[in-house]
Design a protein around this motif. Structure first.
Motif, PDB file in Angstrom:
ATOM      1  N   VAL A 134       0.827  -1.204   0.000  1.00 33.07           N
ATOM      2  CA  VAL A 134       0.000   0.000   0.000  1.00 33.07           C
ATOM      3  C   VAL A 134       0.865   1.259   0.000  1.00 33.07           C
ATOM      4  O   VAL A 134       0.617   2.204  -0.749  1.00 33.07           O
ATOM      5  CB  VAL A 134      -0.953   0.000   1.209  1.00 33.07           C
ATOM      6  CG1 VAL A 134      -1.684   1.338   1.321  1.00 33.07           C
ATOM      7  CG2 VAL A 134      -1.952  -1.140   1.096  1.00 33.07           C
ATOM      8  N   ALA A 135       1.905   1.278   0.837  1.00 33.27           N
ATOM      9  CA  ALA A 135       2.745   2.473   0.948  1.00 33.27           C
ATOM     10  C   ALA A 135       3.492   2.762  -0.348  1.00 33.27           C
ATOM     11  O   ALA A 135       3.797   3.920  -0.640  1.00 33.27           O
ATOM     12  CB  ALA A 135       3.733   2.319   2.102  1.00 33.27           C
ATOM     13  N   ASP A 136       3.779   1.731  -1.147  1.00 33.61           N
ATOM     14  CA  ASP A 136       4.474   1.948  -2.421  1.00 33.61           C
ATOM     15  C   ASP A 136       3.506   2.251  -3.555  1.00 33.61           C
ATOM     16  O   ASP A 136       3.904   2.317  -4.710  1.00 33.61           O
ATOM     17  CB  ASP A 136       5.325   0.723  -2.776  1.00 33.61           C
ATOM     18  CG  ASP A 136       6.567   1.106  -3.570  1.00 33.61           C
ATOM     19  OD1 ASP A 136       7.318   1.974  -3.108  1.00 33.61           O
ATOM     20  OD2 ASP A 136       6.770   0.542  -4.662  1.00 33.61           O
ATOM     21  N   VAL A 137       2.241   2.395  -3.224  1.00 36.19           N
ATOM     22  CA  VAL A 137       1.194   2.735  -4.183  1.00 36.19           C
ATOM     23  C   VAL A 137       1.150   1.709  -5.321  1.00 36.19           C
ATOM     24  O   VAL A 137       0.960   2.055  -6.488  1.00 36.19           O
ATOM     25  CB  VAL A 137       1.361   4.171  -4.741  1.00 36.19           C
ATOM     26  CG1 VAL A 137       0.034   4.701  -5.290  1.00 36.19           C
ATOM     27  CG2 VAL A 137       1.834   5.136  -3.663  1.00 36.19           C
ATOM     28  N   ALA A 138       1.365   0.445  -4.986  1.00 33.51           N
ATOM     29  CA  ALA A 138       1.248  -0.626  -5.978  1.00 33.51           C
ATOM     30  C   ALA A 138      -0.229  -0.871  -6.275  1.00 33.51           C
ATOM     31  O   ALA A 138      -1.076  -0.747  -5.392  1.00 33.51           O
ATOM     32  CB  ALA A 138       1.903  -1.903  -5.449  1.00 33.51           C
ATOM     33  N   ALA A 139      -0.529  -1.212  -7.501  1.00 28.05           N
ATOM     34  CA  ALA A 139      -1.918  -1.415  -7.910  1.00 28.05           C
ATOM     35  C   ALA A 139      -2.540  -2.563  -7.126  1.00 28.05           C
ATOM     36  O   ALA A 139      -2.010  -3.682  -7.124  1.00 28.05           O
ATOM     37  CB  ALA A 139      -1.991  -1.695  -9.410  1.00 28.05           C
TER      38      ALA A 139
END
Length: 591
Positions: free
Chosen positions: A248-253
């Motif tokens: 989530v923190a790495d903004v992964a899809a």
């Protein structure tokens, strides 16, 4: 495509369209629970796969790790290290994805009897990724195996230096790769250009997700060697809290396997088995089970604060400690650093916005400044991207005329590939990334040439992305339909995040009962519909926008359609629902 409620141009200048087929909640037969299948299908889930996505499980989405190139070699080498009791160092990036990836492998290897060390480079002194000097130093300290996580895919020179020492290096990464690969014993990355289609389909994984797959391959390899005949096998599933946080923190899809990682990881996190995460949750003043939003806006930024404005290894130390007192101390320090980071970020954001205002109609905003803190430029780039609706790169220049830059992109524009191309053209000292985010090092004398190159390369993509801009809606409701039951029903289609947007609804028509400015430019409004029901709304950071001015200036005789995301306000003992506004349209102009 027909505009929802005939709104082809809202107050913020965009059409409203259905995300999928749409659900009109004003219909008498509307039931909130009926929304879930529609929510899933509107996000691309085939009808036959709805049930699997309704409650995503690891078993249902987990691929065979062996489909990834070099995965088996990496697992075999790690298994050899376990069997021999070799010294192993995990070299991680200084952000949340790097910290969680490193922590996952450290905790797993500890469970297998090793005592792995962590090495996290200092953002200011060493920069991103492994340096040759650091790898040589680690090897000289006795390490026989180094595993880089969330970095290394572009570390050609560093890995050459490491190979000369005789140390083995495994690269676990997810950033864009060039056609040529650095000399690692194994390079596990779904974004390798030579990956087969079934592996490349997992290119949206964060590095921590790739590390989890490597962990699964390692345990399978040890199982095949009968290693656990007389030993307990570690529960890899217990490390899903780390995978959820990093993803989530790495903004992964949040699609496919990532949805399963986050859905199941949140359940693990709620049990608070990880002492460090439990302490961080307490420091963030979360007195309930964390949600996906909490990972991105409460826990992730605190882990990141160590790498941005403090000591880069604080995150890994927190996530791997077994000492409750140490965990509380580190969590408190990260909480303090996060406050410091916010103050620095505000100052750099103001300066960057002033610089961006002079750039005219460039397709990619590229701003630079001396004295800007490199630890916040990625956040500031994200702020600019959201405000301007186009990719943004923010560069912090040092006294020697060398800039460290961080960029954020918009959907449909691959910024990472463009940065790699700029590097190949000789415009950058270093650079890399993925579609939505990138980092680079650039000489001040080449800033203008870099800006021109990015404009030429990405102008068409940015234009297409902006032309296709629309506010996508999942349902239309009367104000009375914004209630806790609706929010609960919508939550059943989660977890939501990048690539799996949280539901957005339209409500109205409404009249403004009261509106005022609160906090840092937020607009708080009480609105009432024709049904007599009133709801609370808030529009964050919109005081100076057309939306904010419309809310503040609307008279009692004017009606609005509102669009936003329903949320539960549980501040009081009796939860109520409110609408977090993103847009509005004058009802009398759209009939």
């Amino acid at each position: 495509m027909t505009a929802v409620l005939n709104i082809s141009r809202s107050i913020l200048g965009q059409p409203w369209r259905w995300r999928g087929s749409g659900t009109d909640g004003r219909d008498a037969d509307f039931r909130p629970d009926d929304l879930v299948a529609g929510l899933l299908m509107a996000r691309g889930v085939p009808r036959e796969a709805v049930e699997a996505h309704r409650a995503p499980t690891i078993r249902g989405f987990m691929p065979d790790p062996s489909i990834f190139r070099d995965m088996d070699q990496a697992a075999e080498r790690l298994a050899d290290a376990v069997a021999r009791g070799e010294p192993v160092t995990i070299f991680g990036d200084y952000d949340v994805d790097g910290a969680t990836s490193a922590a996952l492998l450290i905790r797993l290897l500890r469970g297998l009897g090793l005592d792995p060390q962590a090495y996290i480079p200092d953002r200011l002194m060493e920069g991103y990724g492994p340096s040759g000097e650091a790898l040589v130093r680690i090897a000289a300290g006795g390490a026989r195996l180094i595993v880089t996580v969330d970095c290394g895919a572009q570390a050609f020179e560093a890995l050459e230096m490491a190979r000369a020492t005789g140390v083995d290096v495994i690269v676990v990464d997810h950033h864009k790769c060039a056609a040529a690969l650095p000399p690692a014993l194994a390079l596990v990355n779904p974004n390798r250009l030579d990956e087969a289609a079934d592996a490349a389909a997992h290119g949206h994984l964060a590095a921590v997700g790739v590390a989890f797959l490597l962990g699964a391959a390692l345990l399978r390899t040890l199982r095949a060697r009968n290693w656990f005949a007389t030993r307990a096998e570690p529960r890899l599933i217990d490390l899903l809290d780390l995978v959820a946080l990093g993803t989530v923190a790495d903004v992964a899809a949040l699609r496919g396997l990532n949805r399963a990682f986050v859905a199941q990881g949140l359940k693990v996190m709620a049990q608070r088995h990880n002492i460090g995460l439990a302490a961080l949750t307490q420091a963030a003043r979360l007195d309930r089970a964390p949600t996906c939003t909490d990972l991105g806006f409460a826990l992730g930024p605190r882990i990141n604060a160590g790498g941005r404005v403090g000591k880069s290894d604080l995150g890994v130390r927190l996530l791997t400690t077994e000492d409750p007192e140490e965990a509380c101390t580190i969590a408190a320090e990260l909480d303090r650093l996060n406050g410091e980071r916010r103050a620095i970020e505000m100052l750099v954001t103001e300066a960057a916005e002033v610089a961006a205002a002079t750039q005219g109609n460039r397709a990619v905003t590229l701003v630079s400044g001396a004295g800007w803190h490199p630890g916040v430029i990625g956040i500031v780039a994200g702020r600019l991207k959201e405000k301007l609706g186009r990719p943004a790169i923010v560069v912090a220049m040092d006294d020697a005329g060398i800039g460290k830059g961080s960029g954020r992109s918009i959907s449909g524009v691959d910024l990472g590939a463009a940065v790699l191309a700029a590097k190949d053209m000789g415009l950058l000292v270093a650079g890399g990334g993925h579609a939505m985010a990138a980092g680079l090092t650039v000489e001040q004398a080449r800033l203008d040439a870099l800006a021109d190159f990015l404009d030429d390369r990405l102008a068409a993509d940015v234009a297409r992305a902006q032309d296709g801009r629309a506010l996508l809606l999942d349902a239309v409701l009367t104000p009375g339909g914004i209630n806790p039951a609706l929010v609960d029903a919508l939550d059943a289609g989660g977890p939501y995040g990048a690539g799996w947007p949280s539901p957005r609804v339209a409500a109205g028509p409404v009249r403004i009962v009261r509106a005022d400015i609160v906090g840092q430019g937020h607009i708080r409004a009480i609105v009432q519909g024709d049904d007599g029901r009133a709801i609370k709304t808030i529009a964050f950071r919109q005081a100076d926008s057309a939306l904010g001015q419309a809310l503040l200036g609307a008279g009692a005789d004017r009606r609005l359609w509102l669009a936003g995301r329903p949320k539960v306000d549980d501040w009081n003992s009796r939860p109520t629902a409110e609408l977090h506004l993103e847009d509005a349209a004058w009802a009398d102009e759209h009939r």
